[in-house]
Design a protein around this motif. Sequence first.
Motif: not given
Length: 195
Positions: A112-118, A120-138
């Motif tokens: 849970g902590r790892t997925a949550g950190a990923v 947040r990382y994707v949301e902070k570092r990449f444009a909206a919609g980029e890596y959306a599948g990773v974000r949803e899976a996390a």
Amino acid sequence: MTVDDRVTADAVPPVRAAPPAPPAALPARAVAVAVIAALVLPLSACGGGGGGEGPRPAPPGPTAPPGPSAPPLTPYEFYRARATAHGLEDALACSEVRWDDSRCGEDLTAAGRTAGAVARYVEKRFAAGEYAGVREAADSVVAAVNTAREFGCFGTGSRPPGEDRAEGGELCATMVGYASLAWLGFTGAVEQEGR
């Protein structure tokens, strides 16, 4: 002198200056302060002075001019670093375990902590919609782990799951199945989309 001048002069007493300080007292203090400063300042500058702190670090040197920053880690690289830090393997240590197995609880919490950190990382570092599948899976992993925690499965919550151990075992087996599937979906999304 007229009468008016004499009355005025007699009415105001002469102003006397304060007696000067003894000449020896002022230089002795100044010398004492100078001697103390001469002894203490060099010692403190080189790390001495009896503090037992050892040598002081050198002052920071000039900083390099700002240049292009390094590209951010990919979600996969960030995931691997976090998973390694939490001691996670590709699969959770939760297959066919009792509802109160603490190792499974540790893995669920770390997942849970790892997925949550990923996420947040994707949301902070990449444009909206980029890596959306990773974000949803996390987000799915975080939701599954939080649900298991709410039911107290595997020692992750503040209460045991249900009063009936058999019922609690079934409930936790369902929760860990859901969390394991979410974790596998997350690791697959990170490996495919996040490289």
